[in-house]
Design an enzyme around this catalytic site. Sequence first.
Site, PDB file in Angstrom:
ATOM      1  N   LYS A 155       0.820  -1.214   0.000  1.00 21.84           N
ATOM      2  CA  LYS A 155       0.000   0.000   0.000  1.00 21.84           C
ATOM      3  C   LYS A 155       0.860   1.273   0.000  1.00 21.84           C
ATOM      4  CE  LYS A 155      -3.983  -2.065   2.421  1.00 21.84           C
ATOM      5  NZ  LYS A 155      -4.723  -2.017   3.727  1.00 21.84           N
ATOM      6  N   TYR A 205     -12.452  -2.615  -2.828  1.00 19.04           N
ATOM      7  CA  TYR A 205     -12.934  -2.522  -1.450  1.00 19.04           C
ATOM      8  C   TYR A 205     -14.473  -2.561  -1.355  1.00 19.04           C
ATOM      9  CZ  TYR A 205      -8.376  -1.809   0.739  1.00 19.04           C
ATOM     10  OH  TYR A 205      -7.104  -1.986   1.220  1.00 19.04           O
ATOM     11  N   PHE A 229     -15.390   4.274   7.388  1.00 20.13           N
ATOM     12  CA  PHE A 229     -14.066   4.712   6.944  1.00 20.13           C
ATOM     13  C   PHE A 229     -13.813   4.434   5.459  1.00 20.13           C
ATOM     14  CE2 PHE A 229     -13.803   0.585   9.134  1.00 20.13           C
ATOM     15  CZ  PHE A 229     -13.271  -0.222   8.132  1.00 20.13           C
ATOM     16  N   ARG A 235      -1.821 -14.026   5.004  1.00 14.00           N
ATOM     17  CA  ARG A 235      -2.494 -13.227   6.040  1.00 14.00           C
ATOM     18  C   ARG A 235      -1.810 -13.371   7.400  1.00 14.00           C
ATOM     19  NH1 ARG A 235      -7.168 -10.482   4.732  1.00 14.00           N
ATOM     20  NH2 ARG A 235      -7.959 -10.472   6.845  1.00 14.00           N
ATOM     21  N   THR A 255      -5.220  -6.616  11.144  1.00  8.66           N
ATOM     22  CA  THR A 255      -5.465  -5.302  10.524  1.00  8.66           C
ATOM     23  C   THR A 255      -4.808  -4.163  11.297  1.00  8.66           C
ATOM     24  OG1 THR A 255      -7.599  -6.198   9.820  1.00  8.66           O
ATOM     25  CG2 THR A 255      -7.312  -3.811   9.636  1.00  8.66           C
ATOM     26  N   ARG A 288       2.817  -6.115   9.344  1.00  8.41           N
ATOM     27  CA  ARG A 288       2.102  -4.988   9.959  1.00  8.41           C
ATOM     28  C   ARG A 288       2.666  -4.646  11.338  1.00  8.41           C
ATOM     29  NH1 ARG A 288      -3.921  -6.867   7.931  1.00  8.41           N
ATOM     30  NH2 ARG A 288      -4.055  -5.518   6.087  1.00  8.41           N
ATOM     31  N   ASN A 346      -1.703   0.370   7.049  1.00  8.07           N
ATOM     32  CA  ASN A 346      -1.140  -0.873   7.592  1.00  8.07           C
ATOM     33  C   ASN A 346      -0.315  -1.650   6.554  1.00  8.07           C
ATOM     34  OD1 ASN A 346      -3.240  -1.730   6.033  1.00  8.07           O
ATOM     35  ND2 ASN A 346      -4.436  -2.622   7.703  1.00  8.07           N
ATOM     36  N   HIS A 369      -2.163  -5.348   1.854  1.00  6.87           N
ATOM     37  CA  HIS A 369      -3.472  -5.993   1.736  1.00  6.87           C
ATOM     38  C   HIS A 369      -3.227  -7.421   1.288  1.00  6.87           C
ATOM     39  CE1 HIS A 369      -7.491  -7.073   0.318  1.00  6.87           C
ATOM     40  NE2 HIS A 369      -6.863  -7.621  -0.708  1.00  6.87           N
ATOM     41  N   GLU A 399     -10.148 -10.388  -6.873  1.00  4.64           N
ATOM     42  CA  GLU A 399      -9.135  -9.316  -6.821  1.00  4.64           C
ATOM     43  C   GLU A 399      -8.080  -9.484  -7.917  1.00  4.64           C
ATOM     44  OE1 GLU A 399      -7.838  -9.714  -2.764  1.00  4.64           O
ATOM     45  OE2 GLU A 399      -9.738  -8.949  -1.964  1.00  4.64           O
TER      46      GLU A 399
HETATM   47  P1  ADP Z   1      -7.847  -6.373   6.237  1.00  2.00           P
HETATM   48  O1  ADP Z   1      -7.095  -5.452   5.290  1.00  2.00           O
HETATM   49  O2  ADP Z   1      -6.994  -6.793   7.399  1.00  2.00           O
HETATM   50  O3  ADP Z   1      -8.501  -7.536   5.528  1.00  2.00           O
HETATM   51  P2  ADP Z   1     -10.471  -5.003   6.464  1.00  2.00           P
HETATM   52  O4  ADP Z   1     -10.960  -5.753   5.269  1.00  2.00           O
HETATM   53  O5  ADP Z   1     -11.321  -5.005   7.687  1.00  2.00           O
HETATM   54  O6  ADP Z   1      -9.011  -5.478   6.917  1.00  2.00           O
HETATM   55  O7  ADP Z   1     -10.259  -3.478   6.056  1.00  2.00           O
HETATM   56  C1  ADP Z   1      -9.696  -3.119   4.843  1.00  2.00           C
HETATM   57  C2  ADP Z   1      -8.746  -1.957   5.057  1.00  2.00           C
HETATM   58  O8  ADP Z   1      -9.462  -0.803   5.498  1.00  2.00           O
HETATM   59  C3  ADP Z   1      -7.685  -2.185   6.138  1.00  2.00           C
HETATM   60  O9  ADP Z   1      -6.579  -2.927   5.722  1.00  2.00           O
HETATM   61  C4  ADP Z   1      -7.306  -0.744   6.489  1.00  2.00           C
HETATM   62  O10 ADP Z   1      -6.423  -0.169   5.527  1.00  2.00           O
HETATM   63  C5  ADP Z   1      -8.662  -0.055   6.404  1.00  2.00           C
HETATM   64  N1  ADP Z   1      -9.321  -0.021   7.730  1.00  2.00           N
HETATM   65  C6  ADP Z   1      -9.807  -1.067   8.443  1.00  2.00           C
HETATM   66  N2  ADP Z   1     -10.357  -0.662   9.614  1.00  2.00           N
HETATM   67  C7  ADP Z   1     -10.214   0.690   9.634  1.00  2.00           C
HETATM   68  C8  ADP Z   1     -10.580   1.721  10.571  1.00  2.00           C
HETATM   69  N3  ADP Z   1     -11.201   1.438  11.722  1.00  2.00           N
HETATM   70  N4  ADP Z   1     -10.253   3.006  10.265  1.00  2.00           N
HETATM   71  C9  ADP Z   1      -9.631   3.316   9.110  1.00  2.00           C
HETATM   72  N5  ADP Z   1      -9.273   2.402   8.175  1.00  2.00           N
HETATM   73  C10 ADP Z   1      -9.552   1.106   8.431  1.00  2.00           C
END
Ligand code: ADP
Length: 133
Positions: free
Chosen positions: A9, A49, A57, A85, A91, A102, A112, A115, A126
């Site tokens: 990212k 997404y 968010f 993962r 996350t 991370r 973070n 992805h 994806e």
């Molecule tokens: P992951 O990437 O671990 O699969 P999610 O699918 O829940 O997590 O979320 C996608 C992405 O959205 C995260 O990797 C992060 O960049 C962002 N994100 C997740 N939770 C938050 C939050 N509470 N506030 C801001 N950004 C968030």
Amino acid sequence: MEKSLVLIKPDAVERNIIGNIINFYEENSLKVTDMKMISASREVAEKHYSNIADKPFFGEVLDYITRSPIVALIVEGENAISKVRYINGPTNPEQAPKNTIRGIYGKDVQENSVHASDSMENANREIIIWFGK
Ligand code: ADP
């Protein structure tokens, strides 16, 4: 062989740690089989997404992922999806073990660094979005 779609990212590309991140996958017997640097459009980011479109968010995540180039990778290997993962960590970097990407590089819950696909269905979805195959 199982495939996972990984994104390095913007926060990570901006800090010159692309190589360090790829190293984690290669050192864990995973194979990078395709890779490209992209400036993601809002449209593609929204597609990627779409599963979090209802989250408060969502808009911020789109701003973040489109603000500067990212690197998209296809990572292959046995159990690649769960393995990647695990290597990435949870996350929220604050909760991520210090031997995960991370845990080492993540800045906060949004920035973070990486992805990775969370299921075979999403990996296929994806890979089509980012590589058209
Ligand atoms: P992951 O990437 O671990 O699969 P999610 O699918 O829940 O997590 O979320 C996608 C992405 O959205 C995260 O990797 C992060 O960049 C962002 N994100 C997740 N939770 C938050 C939050 N509470 N506030 C801001 N950004 C968030």
